[in-house]
Scaffold this active site. Structure first.
Site, PDB file in Angstrom:
ATOM      1  N   ASN A 159     -14.976 -46.058   5.231  1.00  0.00           N
ATOM      2  CA  ASN A 159     -14.756 -46.165   3.792  1.00  0.00           C
ATOM      3  C   ASN A 159     -13.347 -46.941   3.356  1.00  0.00           C
ATOM      4  OD1 ASN A 159     -14.054 -45.412   1.001  1.00  0.00           O
ATOM      5  ND2 ASN A 159     -13.677 -43.407   1.309  1.00  0.00           N
ATOM      6  N   GLY A 212      -6.028 -39.010   4.286  1.00  0.00           N
ATOM      7  CA  GLY A 212      -4.794 -39.963   4.046  1.00  0.00           C
ATOM      8  C   GLY A 212      -3.449 -39.387   4.405  1.00  0.00           C
ATOM      9  N   LYS A 232     -12.364 -47.844   0.541  1.00  0.00           N
ATOM     10  CA  LYS A 232     -11.619 -47.706  -0.657  1.00  0.00           C
ATOM     11  C   LYS A 232     -11.264 -48.870  -1.612  1.00  0.00           C
ATOM     12  CE  LYS A 232     -10.114 -43.111   1.504  1.00  0.00           C
ATOM     13  NZ  LYS A 232      -9.309 -42.208   1.549  1.00  0.00           N
ATOM     14  N   HIS A 287     -16.582 -38.001  -3.295  1.00  0.00           N
ATOM     15  CA  HIS A 287     -15.532 -38.039  -2.504  1.00  0.00           C
ATOM     16  C   HIS A 287     -14.279 -37.366  -3.273  1.00  0.00           C
ATOM     17  CE1 HIS A 287     -11.911 -39.427  -0.651  1.00  0.00           C
ATOM     18  NE2 HIS A 287     -12.734 -40.049   0.355  1.00  0.00           N
ATOM     19  N   GLU A 341     -11.309 -38.033  -3.725  1.00  0.00           N
ATOM     20  CA  GLU A 341     -10.460 -38.638  -4.807  1.00  0.00           C
ATOM     21  C   GLU A 341     -11.565 -39.004  -6.218  1.00  0.00           C
ATOM     22  OE1 GLU A 341      -9.810 -41.860  -1.957  1.00  0.00           O
ATOM     23  OE2 GLU A 341      -8.533 -40.761  -0.884  1.00  0.00           O
ATOM     24  N   SER A 389      -8.468 -38.306   8.233  1.00  0.00           N
ATOM     25  CA  SER A 389      -7.279 -38.649   9.153  1.00  0.00           C
ATOM     26  C   SER A 389      -8.115 -38.817  10.753  1.00  0.00           C
ATOM     27  CB  SER A 389      -6.006 -37.880   9.131  1.00  0.00           C
ATOM     28  OG  SER A 389      -5.389 -37.915   7.982  1.00  0.00           O
ATOM     29  N   GLU A 427     -14.792 -33.038   4.278  1.00  0.00           N
ATOM     30  CA  GLU A 427     -13.554 -33.829   4.346  1.00  0.00           C
ATOM     31  C   GLU A 427     -12.662 -32.921   3.726  1.00  0.00           C
ATOM     32  OE1 GLU A 427     -13.805 -38.197   4.426  1.00  0.00           O
ATOM     33  OE2 GLU A 427     -13.963 -37.483   2.334  1.00  0.00           O
TER      34      GLU A 427
HETATM   35  P1  PGA Z   1      -8.709 -41.074   5.964  1.00  0.00           P
HETATM   36  O1  PGA Z   1      -9.730 -41.081   4.649  1.00  0.00           O
HETATM   37  O2  PGA Z   1      -9.258 -41.150   7.250  1.00  0.00           O
HETATM   38  O3  PGA Z   1      -7.663 -42.079   5.592  1.00  0.00           O
HETATM   39  O4  PGA Z   1      -7.794 -39.877   5.893  1.00  0.00           O
HETATM   40  C1  PGA Z   1     -10.841 -40.082   4.623  1.00  0.00           C
HETATM   41  C2  PGA Z   1     -11.838 -40.565   3.703  1.00  0.00           C
HETATM   42  O5  PGA Z   1     -11.123 -40.316   2.665  1.00  0.00           O
HETATM   43  O6  PGA Z   1     -12.922 -40.556   3.436  1.00  0.00           O
END
Ligand code: PGA
Length: 259
Positions: A10, A180, A12, A101, A103, A220, A174
């Site tokens: 992803n 992140g 982003k 997601h 976010e 992560s 997640e």
């Molecule tokens: P990350 O993000 O690997 O940077 O923690 C995962 C995601 O948001 O799908």
């Protein structure tokens, strides 16, 4: 039951067309050199919407690398300024779409009901949804993790009328506190929730379907922690943010897949 793992990058809101093309090329090259891993897993990259067309044009007919989008509208077309429809994503080569997601849920007010509507729209438009669910740190500390993920999954299950759609669905667990932050769930924490989701899927859809649905972990994930997460019984792949932006890291996660 052994399910075919799925590793999803992803990206982003990162990268212009040129850098997206470079990254996609590096990943494609790396996959070409890893025939054994290609047999084990599906690999999907989800560049920003503006780069999808160009990346698709440059896939060079290499079918082991698939394309996904990071969101879509639940509407088929019409006066929805700024939105992108599922058929438009198919038109530029997408097979998958990430939905719900955290976010999007936290920063763009996406509700469970809207996520469910998008899941049904994705199937209508011929895309496979990768539905994200997960608890916040506060919810975990209050012992509400299972309640939260069950609620988020239940609205989606209501939309799955067609048997064929049911087994195609990809669920991404997640934990919001791990996204992140550099702080990943331990393999045991991940398995605990994945196992819970699996049992829930088996109960609601029947175990012939529940056992086939892939439940992937996100938060992560990186080369150094991927092997132990991916070894867990009900962890069928990864949804990778930060570490998907560097080909060596993304390929390093693929290398960590158990044989
Ligand atoms: P990350 O993000 O690997 O940077 O923690 C995962 C995601 O948001 O799908």
């Amino acid at each position: 039951m052994r399910r075919r793992e799925i590793i999803v990058g992803n990206w982003k809101m990162n990268g212009l067309v040129e850098s997206a093309l470079d990254l996609a090329r590096e990943i494609r090259q790396g996959l070409k050199e890893r025939e054994d891993k290609r047999l084990l897993c599906e690999v999907v990259i989800c560049p920003p919407a503006t780069a999808l067309y160009a990346v698709n044009q440059n896939m060079g007919g290499f079918s082991s690398l698939k394309l996904g989008a990071q969101d879509m509208s639940q509407h088929p077309n019409g006066a929805y300024t700024g939105e992108v429809a599922g058929l438009m994503l198919r038109d530029v080569g997408c097979r998958y779409v990430i939905l719900g997601h955290s976010e999007r849920r936290q920063l763009h007010g996406e509700t469970d009901d809207r996520v469910a509507a998008k899941v049904s729209a994705a199937f209508r438009d011929g895309l496979v949804p990768i539905v994200c669910l997960g608890e916040t740190l506060e919810e975990r500390q209050q012992g509400r993790t299972f309640d939260v993920v069950r609620r988020q999954l239940d609205v989606v299950l209501e939309e799955l009328k067609e048997p064929r759609n049911r087994q195609q669905l990809v669920v991404a667990y997640e934990p919001v506190w791990a996204i992140g932050t550099g702080l990943n769930a331990t393999p045991e924490q991940a398995q605990e929730v994945h196992g819970f989701l699996r049992t829930h899927l088996n109960t609601h859809l029947g175990s012939d379907i529940g056992q086939r649905i892939r439940i992937i972990y996100g938060g992560s994930m990186k080369p150094s922690n991927a092997a132990s997460l991916l070894l867990q019984e009900d962890v069928d792949g990864g949804l990778i943010g930060g570490a998907s932006l560097r080909a060596v890291d993304f390929l390093g996660i693929i290398d960590a897949l158990p044989n």
